[in-house]
Design an enzyme around this catalytic site. Structure first.
Site, mmCIF file in Angstrom:
data_model
loop_
_atom_site.group_PDB
_atom_site.id
_atom_site.type_symbol
_atom_site.label_atom_id
_atom_site.label_comp_id
_atom_site.label_asym_id
_atom_site.label_seq_id
_atom_site.Cartn_x
_atom_site.Cartn_y
_atom_site.Cartn_z
ATOM 1 N N HIS A 40 0.868 -1.187 0.000
ATOM 2 C CA HIS A 40 0.000 0.000 0.000
ATOM 3 C C HIS A 40 0.905 1.237 0.000
ATOM 4 O O HIS A 40 2.013 1.191 0.545
ATOM 5 C CB HIS A 40 -0.839 0.068 1.279
ATOM 6 C CG HIS A 40 -1.875 -0.997 1.410
ATOM 7 N ND1 HIS A 40 -1.690 -2.130 2.141
ATOM 8 C CD2 HIS A 40 -3.132 -1.074 0.914
ATOM 9 C CE1 HIS A 40 -2.785 -2.878 2.093
ATOM 10 N NE2 HIS A 40 -3.674 -2.269 1.350
ATOM 11 N N ASP B 35 1.874 1.731 3.626
ATOM 12 C CA ASP B 35 2.464 0.691 4.485
ATOM 13 C C ASP B 35 3.815 1.136 5.025
ATOM 14 O O ASP B 35 4.175 0.848 6.164
ATOM 15 C CB ASP B 35 2.683 -0.615 3.697
ATOM 16 C CG ASP B 35 1.396 -1.381 3.462
ATOM 17 O OD1 ASP B 35 0.436 -1.175 4.223
ATOM 18 O OD2 ASP B 35 1.360 -2.183 2.509
ATOM 19 N N GLU C 209 -10.210 -11.842 -4.870
ATOM 20 C CA GLU C 209 -9.526 -12.523 -3.755
ATOM 21 C C GLU C 209 -10.313 -13.794 -3.465
ATOM 22 O O GLU C 209 -11.537 -13.759 -3.288
ATOM 23 C CB GLU C 209 -9.464 -11.631 -2.520
ATOM 24 C CG GLU C 209 -8.858 -12.377 -1.318
ATOM 25 C CD GLU C 209 -8.560 -11.487 -0.123
ATOM 26 O OE1 GLU C 209 -7.981 -10.402 -0.317
ATOM 27 O OE2 GLU C 209 -8.920 -11.887 0.989
ATOM 28 N N ASP D 62 -8.429 -14.519 6.172
ATOM 29 C CA ASP D 62 -7.182 -14.427 5.396
ATOM 30 C C ASP D 62 -6.120 -15.450 5.812
ATOM 31 O O ASP D 62 -4.973 -15.092 6.121
ATOM 32 C CB ASP D 62 -6.569 -13.012 5.518
ATOM 33 C CG ASP D 62 -7.348 -11.956 4.746
ATOM 34 O OD1 ASP D 62 -7.972 -12.303 3.730
ATOM 35 O OD2 ASP D 62 -7.322 -10.781 5.165
HETATM 36 C C1 GCO Z 1 -8.252 -7.709 2.811
HETATM 37 C C2 GCO Z 1 -8.035 -6.862 1.630
HETATM 38 C C3 GCO Z 1 -6.748 -6.184 1.547
HETATM 39 C C4 GCO Z 1 -6.485 -5.747 0.127
HETATM 40 C C5 GCO Z 1 -5.431 -4.749 0.104
HETATM 41 C C6 GCO Z 1 -5.107 -4.321 -1.301
HETATM 42 O O1 GCO Z 1 -8.203 -8.900 2.615
HETATM 43 O O2 GCO Z 1 -8.517 -7.178 3.883
HETATM 44 O O3 GCO Z 1 -8.036 -7.784 0.613
HETATM 45 O O4 GCO Z 1 -5.735 -6.991 1.973
HETATM 46 O O5 GCO Z 1 -6.133 -6.825 -0.670
HETATM 47 O O6 GCO Z 1 -5.849 -3.677 0.848
HETATM 48 O O7 GCO Z 1 -5.757 -3.191 -1.623
HETATM 49 MN MN MN Z 2 -6.954 -8.825 -0.821
HETATM 50 MN MN MN Z 3 -9.164 -10.670 2.568
#
Ligand code: GCO
Ligand code: MN
Ligand code: MN
Length: 409
Positions: A77, A80, A247, A287
């Site tokens: 980011h 970051d 994602e 995640d």
């Molecule tokens: C998450 C989001 C983030 C984004 C990232 C890229 O899983 O919370 O996916 O990780 O991928 O902000 O813009």
């Molecule tokens: Mn993501």
């Molecule tokens: Mn995510």
């Protein structure tokens, strides 16, 4: 077992990693277009109800570890590494130069930059909020991220719009918010075209990333399909520059089948970038590392991507669990995620070449033959259609290695 003294715990982890085996060399891992995000390596375990469990880690350490593991790319980011107070000032370029050096020193490339439009309080109502000064600041951040991307040699820019939506229905006019969101993307693409021309570089691929649930009453673009519709809505000045960064877990979260979502993006030629991770349907965005929960589903996803020649990045957008130590992040979390991915990628190749899968797929496409009357059609296909379930079972066998002679009992 007696308690394991603190100073013996790392060697226990090391020993069990070695006993487990199955890890790939850094050279092998480098053959894949895999990126390690700064925010994944530096994630300290904090969440809404959870304090951090790990110590802070800087970008040099993340990049060095990625280089050592053989993860070829890094993503970040804008905020970051560069604090909000340094962004949009000359000071940011000194930091960018340090990042560039760290990448160079460790043989890692920057593949993707992403603009943070969700964490800072200015984005409480998103970057497409009513007040024009918020939107103007959002545009400056988006355009600046494009500049940073070009400076670092990136080819992709990702946008996860975070809280684009509302807590209270009726306070926000949805069509207006979508128009303002499009204005931001248009400004990013415009800037990109200018910088790319100046630098003699290709323009970036701008990728939208959907997440269905956040602590909001409604997210306005909750799924990749919603974003596909948005891209072709006529609101974008350069729809050809904009595609998707789906994602895996975000699609699972709303109850979608990731493979079907990806298929729709492929058909629209909008599968630009892919965030890889794992988790559970209808739960929080946990995640977890790719393939640790749903390896069979992941195998299916990779068969689809391999058979369509997807060549974009695989971005390890996961969060090492809060129970993993700083040491464990690099010893277990990252390498095991990468290695599960490579293994599943290789098994996907075996699925594509498997004679049982091939013959069953061909037989289904050949059909039962000759029948015209509806009852005849049903009868002609009755036995053949059992092949669907057989193929599902064969995928399981391929996953666990029975096709290579692994036997039980
Ligand atoms: C998450 C989001 C983030 C984004 C990232 C890229 O899983 O919370 O996916 O990780 O991928 O902000 O813009
Ligand atoms: Mn993501
Ligand atoms: Mn995510």
């Amino acid at each position: 077992m007696a308690p394991i003294a603190k100073e013996k715990q790392r060697s226990l982890i090391d020993r069990l990693v070695a006993v487990s085996g199955g890890s790939y060399s850094p050279e092998e891992r480098r053959k894949y277009y895999i990126s390690g995000p700064q925010w994944a390596g530096a994630y300290e375990g904090q969440a809404l109800f959870h304090a951090p469990t790990r110590e802070p880690v800087g970008f040099e350490e993340v990049i060095r570890n990625l280089g050592e593991l053989g993860v070829s790319c890094w993503a970040t980011h804008d905020s970051d590494v560069i604090g909000a107070d340094d962004l949009l000032t000359d000071r940011q370029w000194a930091i960018v130069a340090r990042i560039d050096k760290a990448l160079d020193d460790n043989g890692v490339r920057c593949s993707m930059v992403t603009c943070e439009t969700f964490f800072h309080p200015v984005f409480a109502a998103s970057a497409a909020a009513e007040a024009p000064e918020i939107r103007r600041y959002g545009v400056r951040r988006l355009q600046n991220t494009v500049d940073i991307g070009h400076a670092l040699g990136a080819h992709y820019a990702v946008y996860w719009p975070g809280t684009l939506g509302y807590m209270v229905q009726g306070a926000v006019e949805e069509t207006q918010m979508l128009r303002w969101f499009a204005d931001g993307l248009n400004a990013a693409c415009k800037r990109d075209i200018e910088v790319a021309r100046e630098k003699g570089r290709p323009t970036l691929k701008h990728c939208l990333e959907a997440k269905p649930f956040e602590p909001q009453a409604q997210i306005i673009l909750p799924s990749s399909d919603a974003m596909l519709a948005f891209i072709s809505s006529g609101l974008l000045d350069h729809p050809e520059m904009v595609g998707l960064n789906p994602e895996y877990l975000h699609e699972l979260m709303w109850g979608g089948a990731a493979r079907a979502v990806l298929a729709r993006a492929l058909l629209c030629k909008k599968l630009f970038h892919f965030d890889i991770n794992d988790g559970y349907p209808l739960k929080h965005d946990v995640d977890l590392g790719v393939g640790i929960v749903n390896p069979l589903d992941w195998l299916n996803v990779l068969v689809l991507l391999r058979s369509h020649g997807y060549e974009g990045p695989f971005n390890l957008d996961f969060k090492p669990p809060r129970t993993t130590s700083n040491y464990g992040v690099w010893k277990v979390s990252f390498p095991s995620a990468v290695d599960r991915f490579i293994t599943l990628w290789n098994i996907a190749g075996e699925v594509m070449e498997d004679p049982v899968m091939q013959e069953a797929a061909a037989a289904l496409k050949a059909g039962g033959g000759g029948a015209e009357d509806v009852d005849d059609i049903v009868a002609a296909n009755k036995e053949l259609l059992t092949l669907h379930e057989l193929m599902g079972h064969r995928m399981f066998q391929l996953l666990i290695g029975q096709h290579r002679g692994r036997a039980f009992g």
